[in-house]
Motif scaffolding. Structure first.
Motif: not given
Length: 587
Positions: A208-209, A293-296, A318-323, A351-356
């Protein structure tokens, strides 16, 4: 004599009998003392193990200490800790003690939780087996696996949730694991659960930090006026570092098209990604952009949504596409991919990635609003300058010209009269220049498409005629460095090349590469068709060559070993390279 002998023998018997009983009692006492000492030592070792495990804060180090302590406590030759994955049915990580790295390499991939290991996953209760081979759930061992007979397994619970299992095999000395071993290992498992929970909380606080620091760094870069490309690179770099991804790719939409351009790529095989133009439809990145939205993807190397050439995800899983941005206004998509066999992106990580991403988008929005305010201030200043030029400078120049022109007939000397009339013409020309400057100051056309968007549109228009979508790659600051007159030639050559492929090449695949280094622009069009016939019409090629020569460049055509055609057209940019390509007047 006889009586005394009998008395002597009876007396000796009475003396020996108590002596034997005393020896037995002493032996039993010694055995109990040894057992008590052994129990004391094991309890002491258990306390040491609990303290050792509890000292660590790094999760991986905690797991390692747990396995090592378990092997020592129950005197096992081999020990392992299997971490149960998010699905709750298989192991996502496996930590071992007693098996060398060479043996591990020969065995191959770690187990996923079948056989005896899966029995403990399905039924999380302590399990003791005298002989593994005789158990009905036994699958046997893979090649090069060391022989194992006795087995003891206990679950590790973290807050009433089964985190994983401890597996102990091969009791030293050839014996079997007993109830005391099971009790000690179960006690260690309880302490391990507490230590794991503490380590996870510590890790979560550190993550988080790190995310907060990354957001602060991005916001600072944007507000300090950093270039847009630098900020995109910073977002991709920090997301890759914090998530442990092997590859990070940042794509942004190409204006006035249905495509995304890969602006930033770092990590594994990054060179194969930079400059690619990806369609919105049917691609992993395009889906994330369209849905907001994220796509995994559990295995991006074999994902059908990866359509654009070249093959660039080898060894990645493993991969994720994050808008980046809201569903209504997505500013870009960052793609993160880990190595094959690595952990999937968990719900907590998403969740952390979406917040970022939301914080990064907010920072970009604020920076854009600030730039808009500055741009409006510049435009207002331009309008003021234009009004002053029109109302003051032009009017005075016009009045001066009229005065000189009216004074012309009064001048008798021919040479002086000619000079006055020439000055009037110069004033007229100056007025025209100032009016042109005013028009430029008042023109704020920022919607004109740049070279990048025009090239993508040209390829898209040629796709129905070709019967397939060519791969597109772009490198460099095409919209900034390439002036408009050169860009017009580039688009004309590109359209001509694609038309030739559609009419004559009978190709199944084509690739377009457009790049600039600030000194020259280079267009490469490759296809796998039948090539250029030696006696065919070459009027189109002649036109391309003429365009290149007119700009001081050249056209080169080659046939690769595998067949087809490679067309390379390039032209220098010269001093015009630093003029805006959209016809706008710089502030």
């Amino acid at each position: 004599m006889g009586g005394s002998e009998e008395f002597g023998e009876a007396g000796t018997a009475r003396v020996r009998l108590p002596q034997l009983r005393l020896d037995e009692l002493l032996e039993q006492l010694q055995a109990r003392l040894d057992a008590a000492r052994c129990t004391r030592d094991r309890v002491h070792h258990l306390l040491e193990a609990v303290l050792s495990v509890g000292r660590e804060l790094e999760l991986q180090q905690v797991l390692r200490r747990i396995v090592e302590a378990a092997a020592v406590l129950v005197d096992a030759e081999y020990a392992a800790l299997g971490v149960i994955g998010p699905d709750g049915r298989r192991l996502s990580a496996f930590h071992t003690v007693g098996v060398s790295e060479e043996v591990v390499a020969r065995i191959g991939r770690y187990p996923e939780g079948h056989g005896i290991l899966g029995e403990l996953i399905r039924h999380p209760e302590p399990l003791r087996i005298p002989n593994l081979a005789e158990h009905p759930s036994s699958y046997g061992f893979p090649p090069h696996h060391p022989p194992m007979r006795s087995f003891l397994g206990v679950p590790i619970r973290v807050r009433n949730e089964v985190f994983g299992n401890l597996y102990l095999t091969e009791k030293r000395g050839g014996g079997e694991f007993d109830e005391e071993d099971e009790s000690i290992l179960s006690t260690l498992a309880v302490a391990a659960g507490v230590a794991i929970d503490n380590a996870r909380l510590y890790e979560e606080s550190r993550l988080r930090e790190r995310w907060l620091q990354a957001n602060a760094e991005i916001t600072h870069s944007l507000m300090s006026g950093a270039a847009h490309a630098e900020v995109l690179a910073l977002i991709a770099q920090r997301a890759r570092e914090i998530t442990g991804a092997a590859l990070a790719v940042m794509s942004t939409p190409v204006p006035n098209t249905d495509t995304l351009s890969v602006d930033v790529a770092m990590g594994r095989q990054a060179e194969a990604h930079r400059g690619l133009v990806l369609p919105m439809d049917g691609t992993l990145t395009g889906q994330a952009f369209a849905e907001g939205a994220p796509v995994i993807s559990p295995d991006i190397e074999h994902d059908e949504r990866v359509t654009a050439r070249p093959a660039r995800f080898a060894g990645l899983g493993p991969a994720v596409a994050l808008p980046i941005g809201s569903r209504a206004h997505v500013r870009g998509v960052v793609l993160l991919a880990r190595l094959t066999g690595a952990d999937d992106f968990s719900a907590r990580e998403l969740d952390r990635l979406k917040s970022f991403a939301a914080q990064a988008a907010l920072a970009m929005e604020l920076a854009e609003r600030r730039q808009d305010t500055e741009r409006i201030a510049v435009w207002q200043d331009r309008d003021r300058i234009a009004r002053d030029l029109h109302d003051l400078a032009i009017q005075r120049l016009f009045a001066t010209g009229m005065t000189l022109q009216s004074a012309g007939p009064l001048i008798e000397h021919p040479e002086a009269k000619e000079r006055v009339l020439r000055a009037v013409d110069d004033l007229d020309e100056t007025i025209k220049i100032i009016r042109s400057t005013i028009l430029g100051l008042r023109t704020h056309d920022e919607a004109a498409p740049g070279l990048r968007a025009r090239a993508v549109r040209a390829v898209g228009e040629a796709t129905p005629v070709l019967g397939f979508a060519p791969a597109v790659r772009m490198e460099g600051l095409l919209d900034t460095h390439v002036p408009e007159e050169v860009a017009d030639h580039v688009i004309a050559v590109l359209c001509e090349a694609l038309t030739n492929i559609a009419r004559h090449a009978r190709a199944q695949r084509a690739e377009v590469v457009l790049e600039t280094d600030g000194e020259q622009v280079c267009l490469t069009v490759t296809d796998d068709g039948v090539g250029i016939p030696p006696r065919g019409r070459r009027s189109g090629l002649a036109n391309m060559a003429e365009r290149a020569r007119g700009l001081g460049g050249s056209l080169e055509i080659a046939t690769p070993e595998g067949g087809g055609t490679v067309l390379v057209w390039h032209a220098p940019l010269g001093a015009a390279a630093h003029r805006p390509s959209s016809g706008r007047t710089a502030p």
